[in-house]
Design an enzyme around this catalytic site. Sequence first.
Site, short mmCIF file in Angstrom:
data_model
loop_
_atom_site.label_atom_id
_atom_site.label_comp_id
_atom_site.label_asym_id
_atom_site.label_seq_id
_atom_site.Cartn_x
_atom_site.Cartn_y
_atom_site.Cartn_z
N LEU A 11 -14.25 0.23 18.78
CA LEU A 11 -13.85 1.40 19.54
C LEU A 11 -12.92 1.06 20.70
O LEU A 11 -13.07 1.55 21.82
CB LEU A 11 -15.08 2.16 20.04
CG LEU A 11 -15.90 2.84 18.94
CD1 LEU A 11 -17.17 3.46 19.52
CD2 LEU A 11 -15.07 3.89 18.21
N MET A 14 -7.14 2.11 19.70
CA MET A 14 -6.71 2.49 18.36
C MET A 14 -7.87 3.04 17.54
O MET A 14 -7.74 4.06 16.85
CB MET A 14 -6.09 1.29 17.64
CG MET A 14 -4.69 0.93 18.10
SD MET A 14 -3.45 2.15 17.60
CE MET A 14 -3.37 1.86 15.83
N SER A 129 0.71 1.97 11.40
CA SER A 129 1.76 1.88 12.42
C SER A 129 1.86 3.19 13.19
O SER A 129 1.63 4.26 12.64
CB SER A 129 3.11 1.55 11.78
OG SER A 129 4.13 1.51 12.77
N GLY A 131 1.13 3.00 16.87
CA GLY A 131 0.54 2.80 18.17
C GLY A 131 -0.56 3.80 18.47
O GLY A 131 -1.12 4.45 17.57
N LYS A 183 3.41 -3.75 5.99
CA LYS A 183 3.29 -3.54 7.44
C LYS A 183 3.93 -4.69 8.20
O LYS A 183 4.59 -4.50 9.23
CB LYS A 183 1.82 -3.40 7.82
CG LYS A 183 1.54 -3.33 9.34
CD LYS A 183 2.30 -2.19 9.99
CE LYS A 183 1.74 -1.85 11.38
NZ LYS A 183 1.67 -2.95 12.33
N HIS A 186 7.60 -4.17 8.06
CA HIS A 186 7.88 -3.08 9.00
C HIS A 186 8.02 -3.63 10.42
O HIS A 186 8.96 -3.30 11.15
CB HIS A 186 6.74 -2.05 8.94
CG HIS A 186 6.70 -1.09 10.09
ND1 HIS A 186 6.23 -1.45 11.34
CD2 HIS A 186 7.07 0.21 10.19
CE1 HIS A 186 6.32 -0.42 12.16
NE2 HIS A 186 6.82 0.61 11.48
N ASN A 187 7.07 -4.48 10.82
CA ASN A 187 7.11 -5.02 12.17
C ASN A 187 8.30 -5.95 12.37
O ASN A 187 8.88 -6.01 13.46
CB ASN A 187 5.81 -5.75 12.48
CG ASN A 187 4.67 -4.80 12.77
OD1 ASN A 187 4.71 -3.63 12.37
ND2 ASN A 187 3.65 -5.27 13.44
N GLU A 190 11.15 -3.81 12.96
CA GLU A 190 10.96 -3.30 14.33
C GLU A 190 11.50 -4.31 15.35
O GLU A 190 12.19 -3.94 16.30
CB GLU A 190 9.48 -3.05 14.55
CG GLU A 190 9.09 -2.58 15.93
CD GLU A 190 7.58 -2.47 16.07
OE1 GLU A 190 7.03 -2.99 17.07
OE2 GLU A 190 6.94 -1.88 15.18
N ARG A 287 13.28 -13.49 21.71
CA ARG A 287 12.07 -13.33 22.53
C ARG A 287 11.63 -14.69 23.07
O ARG A 287 11.21 -14.80 24.24
CB ARG A 287 10.95 -12.69 21.72
CG ARG A 287 11.23 -11.25 21.34
CD ARG A 287 9.97 -10.52 20.95
NE ARG A 287 10.25 -9.20 20.39
CZ ARG A 287 9.34 -8.28 20.16
NH1 ARG A 287 8.06 -8.52 20.42
NH2 ARG A 287 9.68 -7.10 19.65
N HIS A 451 21.32 -35.91 -4.84
CA HIS A 451 20.60 -34.67 -5.13
C HIS A 451 21.22 -33.87 -6.27
O HIS A 451 20.66 -32.84 -6.65
CB HIS A 451 20.52 -33.81 -3.87
CG HIS A 451 19.67 -34.41 -2.80
ND1 HIS A 451 18.31 -34.60 -2.93
CD2 HIS A 451 19.99 -34.88 -1.56
CE1 HIS A 451 17.83 -35.15 -1.83
NE2 HIS A 451 18.82 -35.33 -0.98
#
Length: 474
Positions: A11, A14, A129, A131, A183, A186-187, A190, A287, A451
């Site tokens: 709990l 979300m 998704s 939030g 998901k 998706h992120n 994002e 980031r 190679h």
Amino acid sequence: MPQADIGLIGLAVMGQNLVLNMSDHGFRVAVYNRTASRTDQFLNGLAQVGDIIPAYSLDELVDQLSRPRKVMLMVKAGEPVDRVIAQLLPHLEPGDIIIDGGNTHFPDTERRMLEVTGHGVRFLGLGVSGGEEGARYGPSIMPGGDPSAWPEVQELFQTIAAHVDGEPCCRWVGENGAGHYVKMVHNGIEYGDMQLICEAYHLMQAGFGLSVDEMQEIFTQWNQGVLNSYLIEITADILSMRDTDDIPLLDRILDSAAQKGTGKWTGINALELGVPLTLINEAVFSRYLSARKDERMRAAQRIGEHAADFKGERVQVIRDLHDALYASKIISYAQGFMLMMEAAKNHSWKLNYGDIALIWRGGCIIRSRFLNNINEAYQQNPELENLLLDDFFLQAIQGAEAGWRRTVMLGIELGIPMPAFSSALAFFDGYRCSRLPANLLQAQRDYFGAHTYERTDRPRGEFFHTDWTHKDET
């Protein structure tokens, strides 16, 4: 007392919001939290109105549920999920369903599904998704796992999901870890979208010297056209926010970005599958670079910051920047769908790419206008190799190309870092290039490591080696 339709463990915000969403739509929910005081606080506060049943042990929670019992986990990803599953399994019986709605790495979902199935219990991995607001009023939901479990919960999740044009932003994705995989992608997209918007802001702010009010007006205008999206919308809102002394709040936020790892997972998986996910990887690296704040400050003092005065027509460069953002955003989605296609082959998933675009139209962070166009592209051609080969996206990117190039060149001239914009353009040029310099690369690999290489005048699949150090002198 009638039994609950579903139980939810965890709990935090979300979890609470999903429970309230379910209750709003007429579903009876039993709730449990490891810390009983949080359960009490929830029931005596936000959950006073609604058909919500408290439980203070897992045994009590399971006893409250109708069969087959359905238990949704909204706990912190990682070891806590394994711990809760281990505690929960002894209370369940064959045919019951465990649903992981957390931000879980898809290999963990696949591992857990095997483990749970061994006990006769079914497992679903749900990508969620949107939030806190999405959880409360309608998220985008990407379900995967055991196909036999999906019909048992389909009505509930499609009811509480966001709806666009009367359609729920929740459709079956695929078996095993497919839901959490989609998901994850998706992120990753994002991450790319956010970095592109930040680079556009940086160019306007540091390159053109625009005020927050001017930028707020530009982003608001952009949100009325082809760039219409949730992230553009909230960027305009952020630019309008003032601190208590009327200074723009954005100017007081430290330029050091955090992350929860999903962008990194996307990049690592792309490397494992051999997919050129250049833009999203640059967004992750940006980031990392931002987090080196102290080091960057020392470098700015020691090396000096590149500063060049902008000399040009503002109206035109803003138009060019708009086109560059649009074209780069298309590349971000194209690379994301490339990755999903490769993963589908690797995992034998039957992903419906048009449906995935529809799932993302509402409730989620990357919702944007052209997701309808992505759906149409895959409806017209389910075997479409790449979004860039669809007529709509090809025409869109060709129309934006000139401004895209001018924007990247201007960023270089002004010393404004634009790794996502420039990597997107480099990918576009590389993708449409019929002959890349990899022939030289293969020669180098064969020279120092034997190679081997393929030849243009021989069938594919035949490999050759040259003794480069002993040339024929005759």
